[in-house]
Design a protein around this motif. Structure first.
Motif, short mmCIF file in Angstrom:
data_model
loop_
_atom_site.label_atom_id
_atom_site.label_comp_id
_atom_site.label_asym_id
_atom_site.label_seq_id
_atom_site.Cartn_x
_atom_site.Cartn_y
_atom_site.Cartn_z
N ASP A 67 -102.16 67.07 25.76
CA ASP A 67 -101.99 68.35 26.48
C ASP A 67 -102.70 69.49 25.74
O ASP A 67 -103.35 70.34 26.35
CB ASP A 67 -100.49 68.71 26.60
N ARG A 70 -106.41 69.30 26.22
CA ARG A 70 -106.80 69.77 27.57
C ARG A 70 -106.79 71.29 27.64
O ARG A 70 -107.70 71.90 28.17
CB ARG A 70 -105.85 69.18 28.63
N TYR A 71 -105.73 71.89 27.08
CA TYR A 71 -105.68 73.37 27.05
C TYR A 71 -106.90 73.92 26.32
O TYR A 71 -107.56 74.84 26.79
CB TYR A 71 -104.40 73.85 26.35
N LYS A 74 -110.11 73.80 28.28
CA LYS A 74 -110.10 74.83 29.34
C LYS A 74 -110.38 76.21 28.73
O LYS A 74 -111.16 76.99 29.24
CB LYS A 74 -108.76 74.87 30.06
#
Lengths: 221, 221
Positions: A67, A70-71, A74
């Motif tokens: 997670d 992924r953050y 982005k």
């Protein structure tokens, strides 16, 4: 202050293994962004473990690590496809140990040695096996067995349950200031491995010892 | 998705008031370091509230704010004397509200309006009184009344206890992603005020609405 203890309990990420050794793989995936990606990734990984614990929404540290990656991608506006994600997560399963680790463990071979980590077994086992560290550690303790992240008091309790020792028999060793605060607050002796000249957090709790690498813990033999 | 709700519950720091408005005072105390000091101070303030909650070592948010300031000054190698500490803490008690706040509150005057903050009363009251915001808010709810910081589920429960409403009657409004995640996880409707084009955290929880300032919450009237 220094005394002889029975059990040496080691944090993993940042303590035995250099979390920033993934920087090379990060840089290969995203040229020019490796350093920043690596730094935000680690920061968010920790933050998400804290927040999930606070919200009562536990997921394994491997999932939290994904997670956080992924953050970070982005945030840095780079595209993380499945292949890159796999490569970077694999890099996290093969972090580089600090150079003095093996020798220190060898010199402690008459003591009870344990790993105690927020990492789940699917993260810890590849790491420990890759470097054949299993021969040194009698216990690999993951918070995943009780699904509470450090630094809750209940998480540190797991160490006592597994090792069958008292709090004052344990020297807990970590590079992470929040982990040292949690462990000391719980009642362990603590050695903060401060490799980079950081300052301790202002949480009203101070480590028993501050060392610049792991070799100095041998004075607790 | 948008519906009419009974209660509008506002976070304070970063949501109604700009925490970075202390930057001027920081810069006056430590020329050339204001921006960095201000940023690390906020980051550590949040981190310490999370860590204290995890460790079970609650202190008021005012004390946590002071601890975070002390850490930040040590980190930046600047000397914080009593006079400067007093000046900076006082600046935190007189943060600048965002420009649309007053008008939005006025248009919601037939609704139940509440403040719900990690701030202790010794921080919230000077802030609310300074701008005469007391006239708009029927409830000023501090986690200090139960000594658990957001984002624990128990902290958000305090809102229901005080307002005597159900979860689905509440729109919770915050600029802080971790606060939005906690409130949504608890069961409130949530509006994330994203003033600076940030991205939402990867915690598996998403706000009901994302607005660039507070005026847009009026569609929940």
């Amino acid at each position: 202050m220094v005394r002889s203890v029975e059990a040496f309990v080691f944090d993993v990420y940042g303590t035995l293994f250099d979390v920033y050794s993934v920087q090379k793989a990060c840089e290969e995936c995203f040229p020019g962004k490796g350093e920043e990606l690596c730094k935000i990734w680690r920061q968010k990984q920790l933050e998400y473990s804290f927040l999930r614990q606070l919200m009562g929404r536990y997921r394994t540290f491997l999932e939290v690590t994904k997670d956080a990656l992924r953050y970070t991608c982005k945030k840095l506006r780079v595209s993380l496809d499945n292949k890159k994600e796999e490569k970077l997560i694999n890099a996290y399963l093969q972090l580089t140990p600090y150079k003095e680790v093996q020798q220190v463990l060898k010199e402690l071979d008459n003591k009870t040695l344990a790993i105690f980590s927020n990492g789940s077994r699917d993260m810890l086992e590849p790491l420990v096996n890759h470097y054949e560290f299993g021969q040194w550690f009698h216990h690999v303790i993951s918070v995943d067995d009780m699904k509470q992240f450090k630094p809750t008091p209940a998480s540190y309790m797991l160490v006592l349950d597994r090792l069958k020792v008292n709090r004052e028999d344990v020297l807990f060793i970590s590079s992470n200031t929040w982990d040292i605060a949690g462990a000391k607050s719980f009642g362990f002796y603590t050695a903060w491995i401060n490799r980079t000249g950081e300052i301790m957090d202002e949480l009203g709790i101070w480590p028993d010892c501050i060392y610049s690498d792991l070799t100095e813990i041998l004075e607790w033999k």
